[in-house]
Design a protein around this motif. Structure first.
Motif, mmCIF file in Angstrom:
data_model
loop_
_atom_site.group_PDB
_atom_site.id
_atom_site.type_symbol
_atom_site.label_atom_id
_atom_site.label_comp_id
_atom_site.label_asym_id
_atom_site.label_seq_id
_atom_site.Cartn_x
_atom_site.Cartn_y
_atom_site.Cartn_z
ATOM 1 N N GLN A 1 0.828 -1.209 0.000
ATOM 2 C CA GLN A 1 0.000 0.000 0.000
ATOM 3 C C GLN A 1 0.864 1.262 0.000
ATOM 4 N N ARG A 2 1.975 1.243 0.748
ATOM 5 C CA ARG A 2 2.851 2.421 0.797
ATOM 6 C C ARG A 2 3.479 2.678 -0.566
ATOM 7 N N ILE A 3 3.953 1.625 -1.225
ATOM 8 C CA ILE A 3 4.599 1.801 -2.531
ATOM 9 C C ILE A 3 3.593 2.297 -3.565
ATOM 10 N N GLU A 4 2.377 1.749 -3.537
ATOM 11 C CA GLU A 4 1.354 2.204 -4.485
ATOM 12 C C GLU A 4 1.025 3.673 -4.274
ATOM 13 N N LEU A 5 1.004 4.107 -2.996
ATOM 14 C CA LEU A 5 0.752 5.512 -2.702
ATOM 15 C C LEU A 5 1.887 6.385 -3.213
ATOM 16 N N GLU A 6 3.127 5.942 -3.037
ATOM 17 C CA GLU A 6 4.275 6.704 -3.522
ATOM 18 C C GLU A 6 4.273 6.790 -5.043
ATOM 19 N N ARG A 7 3.926 5.706 -5.707
ATOM 20 C CA ARG A 7 3.920 5.722 -7.163
ATOM 21 C C ARG A 7 2.838 6.660 -7.701
ATOM 22 N N ARG A 8 1.701 6.708 -7.004
ATOM 23 C CA ARG A 8 0.650 7.645 -7.431
ATOM 24 C C ARG A 8 1.088 9.094 -7.241
ATOM 25 N N SER A 9 2.056 9.316 -6.335
ATOM 26 C CA SER A 9 2.606 10.661 -6.108
ATOM 27 C C SER A 9 3.874 10.893 -6.912
ATOM 28 N N SER A 10 4.158 9.998 -7.871
ATOM 29 C CA SER A 10 5.335 10.092 -8.753
ATOM 30 C C SER A 10 6.646 9.942 -7.990
ATOM 31 N N LEU A 11 6.632 9.149 -6.912
ATOM 32 C CA LEU A 11 7.850 8.840 -6.178
ATOM 33 C C LEU A 11 8.265 7.416 -6.517
ATOM 34 N N PHE A 12 9.457 7.265 -7.094
ATOM 35 C CA PHE A 12 9.942 5.950 -7.504
ATOM 36 C C PHE A 12 11.216 5.648 -6.713
ATOM 37 N N ILE A 13 11.042 5.096 -5.516
ATOM 38 C CA ILE A 13 12.146 4.807 -4.597
ATOM 39 C C ILE A 13 12.539 3.338 -4.724
ATOM 40 N N ASP A 14 13.834 3.111 -4.916
ATOM 41 C CA ASP A 14 14.339 1.753 -5.107
ATOM 42 C C ASP A 14 14.618 1.123 -3.737
ATOM 43 N N TYR A 15 13.582 0.559 -3.101
ATOM 44 C CA TYR A 15 13.748 -0.053 -1.788
ATOM 45 C C TYR A 15 14.534 -1.354 -1.866
ATOM 46 N N ALA A 16 14.551 -1.968 -3.024
ATOM 47 C CA ALA A 16 15.279 -3.232 -3.156
ATOM 48 C C ALA A 16 16.778 -3.031 -2.999
ATOM 49 N N LYS A 17 17.262 -1.817 -3.217
ATOM 50 C CA LYS A 17 18.701 -1.548 -3.125
ATOM 51 C C LYS A 17 19.220 -1.800 -1.710
ATOM 52 N N GLY A 18 18.413 -1.439 -0.701
ATOM 53 C CA GLY A 18 18.830 -1.638 0.677
ATOM 54 C C GLY A 18 18.844 -3.086 1.097
ATOM 55 N N ARG A 19 18.137 -3.947 0.354
ATOM 56 C CA ARG A 19 18.110 -5.362 0.681
ATOM 57 C C ARG A 19 19.087 -6.182 -0.164
ATOM 58 N N SER A 20 19.693 -5.541 -1.115
ATOM 59 C CA SER A 20 20.656 -6.245 -1.958
ATOM 60 C C SER A 20 22.088 -6.063 -1.478
ATOM 61 N N VAL A 21 22.285 -5.269 -0.441
ATOM 62 C CA VAL A 21 23.623 -5.027 0.088
ATOM 63 C C VAL A 21 23.591 -5.223 1.597
ATOM 64 N N THR A 22 24.590 -5.925 2.129
ATOM 65 C CA THR A 22 24.662 -6.158 3.568
ATOM 66 C C THR A 22 25.419 -5.027 4.254
ATOM 67 N N PHE A 23 25.289 -4.984 5.558
ATOM 68 C CA PHE A 23 26.014 -3.953 6.309
ATOM 69 C C PHE A 23 27.519 -4.199 6.233
ATOM 70 N N GLY A 24 27.925 -5.460 6.121
ATOM 71 C CA GLY A 24 29.346 -5.770 5.934
ATOM 72 C C GLY A 24 29.868 -5.209 4.625
ATOM 73 N N ASP A 25 29.040 -5.264 3.579
ATOM 74 C CA ASP A 25 29.438 -4.668 2.291
ATOM 75 C C ASP A 25 29.641 -3.165 2.436
ATOM 76 N N LEU A 26 28.767 -2.523 3.210
ATOM 77 C CA LEU A 26 28.876 -1.075 3.412
ATOM 78 C C LEU A 26 30.128 -0.725 4.213
ATOM 79 N N LEU A 27 30.466 -1.559 5.215
ATOM 80 C CA LEU A 27 31.694 -1.317 5.983
ATOM 81 C C LEU A 27 32.919 -1.396 5.077
ATOM 82 N N ALA A 28 32.957 -2.404 4.212
ATOM 83 C CA ALA A 28 34.088 -2.549 3.285
ATOM 84 C C ALA A 28 34.140 -1.387 2.298
ATOM 85 N N ARG A 29 32.988 -0.959 1.813
ATOM 86 C CA ARG A 29 32.955 0.170 0.884
ATOM 87 C C ARG A 29 33.417 1.455 1.569
ATOM 88 N N TYR A 30 32.989 1.633 2.810
ATOM 89 C CA TYR A 30 33.408 2.815 3.583
ATOM 90 C C TYR A 30 34.926 2.828 3.754
#
Length: 535
Positions: free
Chosen positions: A82-111
């Motif tokens: 329901q939240r995503i459908e509401l955002e899309r109706r407001s022309s908001l296209f947020i890639d939530y899958a990006k946060g689930r495709s990377v682990t916190f360990g990956d972010l530590l290494a990138r940092y």
């Protein structure tokens, strides 16, 4: 646009036969049906159930990349849809899958690859992050490679030799560090709180707090700069460990003299070693051609025995450690500032020493007393550095000096305590000046960026404050009477802000103005400085 798919596991059970229970993934329907058929053929009555603990929300829309989000319940999946459908109706296209495709360990290494090399403390940050990665079973990041590949590393890291991993375990591993394997979007404050509670059982709370600082920096960088969207920052709600590690160690009677005597002995020993190495240079070069390690060590041992007496008789005493200790006590400089000081940045005529970069990242200028000038004139100028001492060598020498003087265990003295002692002495003796010393004067001497760091020295400035109050209230031109009360006029020599700052850490009775004949004097606990001449 969005659809929900149940990806929960299937569970097949048989009454009174736990050994026949099996779990099947949502996409193994053929294997599930085959197992049920097998059980029925054997005369059992299998029961089929589902865990209902994993749902996938698929988002598809023309012109935008498809996303697949996950939820642990059907209710949560419906809310996400329901939240995503509401955002899309407001022309908001947020890639939530990006946060689930990377682990916190990956972010530590990138940092560690992209951000840490910009910091002066890159090496320390690297040790901490690599230790956390290793605890979770993830590969370490090579610091030398990260520094080499970075386009704009911190200037102070130039020419630095980074230590290679030795494979030795120097840190108590934490089982709770496995949270860094979780996707960033699934990270919860409870994951970090469990890690904090676990780590506090084996290390100091201040150590854990520094690790939490890195977690916070990585999370903010991922959300604000790398644009990895999450529902909420996982650091919101994290309970940092509480601790109080502020030291108030002052030198007691006789400790400074003992410290300087031990430093003199340490300098003498190091000077003898340098002279001995110069005398046996030829023998050491010859030992490199020895056929075995045993033979090489035998040659060096014989050379030391041969030239030791001559080295003790002809060495030139260089007071590096004694000079370092006296410099700290007279200038209140930080250890890093003193070790980075160069002769080019010292102006003996104006009695100043320029520090291009202090701990807070800003330059500052040290005031050099005449005693400091006399001390510096005794030091040799063989290198660009005033004190060419490596941090590790200083740490080892300081340990030997403290052990020789008995300043260990309960009487332990840290190098940083010399800075605290220097600032305290200036505050102690500030009342001897005609106008006294204010916290602003003390801040200029100490180099603290935030004046709140000086609050623990406030009580030492009270004698100076009392004298300034005497001078102001004795001058009728600076006070006025309002409704029977004497008040300071605007533009008086002592501002209300200064009094308020002092009162913030002192009882109101401390600020009462004493009579001139009973005015307190600051104790003079400054031991006379001993300047030794080189042997």
């Amino acid at each position: 646009m969005a659809s929900i798919e149940n990806r929960s596991r299937y569970i097949v059970t048989v009454q009174n036969r736990d050994d026949l229970t099996q779990h099947f993934a949502y996409n193994r329907e053929k294997a599930l049906k085959a197992y049920i058929a097998q059980l029925r053929a054997e005369g059992y009555k299998p029961k089929l159930a589902r865990t209902n603990d994993q749902y996938a929300i698929r988002i598809r829309e023309a012109g935008h990349r498809s996303q697949c989000l996950y939820a642990s319940s059907e209710e949560e999946a419906i809310r996400i849809k329901q939240r995503i459908e509401l955002e899309r109706r407001s022309s908001l296209f947020i890639d939530y899958a990006k946060g689930r495709s990377v682990t916190f360990g990956d972010l530590l290494a990138r940092y560690l690859h992209e951000i840490s090399p910009r910091h002066k403390g890159f090496e320390v940050e690297g040790y901490i992050i690599n230790a956390i990665l290793a605890d979770a079973g993830l590969p370490r990041v090579d610091l030398a490679d990260a520094y080499t590949q970075h386009k704009n590393p911190h200037p102070s890291l130039a020419g630095k030799n980074f230590r290679r991993a030795s494979g030795k375990q120097v840190r108590s591993p934490s089982a709770a560090s496995c949270f860094i394997r979780k996707p960033f979007a699934d990270l919860l404050p409870d994951d970090l709180n469990d890690y904090i509670d676990d780590r506090c059982q084996s290390v100091a709370a201040s150590t854990v707090d520094r690790e939490v600082d890195i977690f916070s920096a990585v999370s903010n960088m991922a959300i604000d700069t790398w644009r990895i969207p999450v529902a909420k920052n996982p650091m919101d709600g994290v309970r940092r460990p509480k601790y109080f590690n502020e030291r108030d160690r002052r030198l007691k009677d006789g400790e400074e003299a003992r410290l300087l005597n031990a430093a003199y002995d340490e300098d003498a020993q190091q000077s003898i070693e340098r002279r001995l190495e110069a005398l046996m240079a030829q023998e050491r070069a010859t030992s490199l051609d020895a056929s075995t390690t045993y033979r090489r060590k035998a040659i060096i041992k014989a050379a030391r025995a041969t030239f030791l007496a001559e080295a003790e008789a002809t060495y030139v005493h260089v007071p590096w450690m004694e000079g370092f200790i006296q410099f700290q006590l007279m200038t209140g400089a930080r250890r890093s500032e003193t070790l980075a000081l160069t002769w080019a940045n010292i102006d003996l005529n104006n009695q100043t020493a320029f520090v291009p970069e202090s701990k807070n990242g800003r330059p500052r200028t040290l005031a050099l007393r005449k005693d400091v000038i006399a001390l510096l004139e005794q030091l040799p100028r063989e290198t660009e550095s005033v004190f060419p001492i490596h941090v590790d060598a200083l740490r080892k020498a300081w340990t030997r000096i403290c052990k020789a003087t008995g300043l260990t265990d309960e009487a332990e003295l840290h190098v940083h305590d010399l800075r605290h002692e220097a600032i305290s002495r200036v505050a102690d003796n500030g009342s001897k000046l005609p106008g006294g010393l204010s916290l602003a004067d003390l801040q200029a001497f100490s180099g603290h960026r935030d004046i709140r760091m000086l609050m623990r020295y406030t009580h030492l400035c009270m004698p100076s404050m009392a004298k300034r109050l005497d001078a102001v209230f004795a001058d009728e031109k600076q006070i006025t009477v309002h409704r029977g009360q004497r008040r300071l006029k605007q533009g008086a020599a002592l501002t209300i802000a200064e009094i308020a700052n002092a009162a913030a850490r002192n009882d109101a009775s401390t600020l009462s103005v004493p009579s001139p004949q009973n005015a307190p004097t600051a104790p003079n606990n400054v031991l006379p400085l001993r300047i030794r001449s080189a042997a």
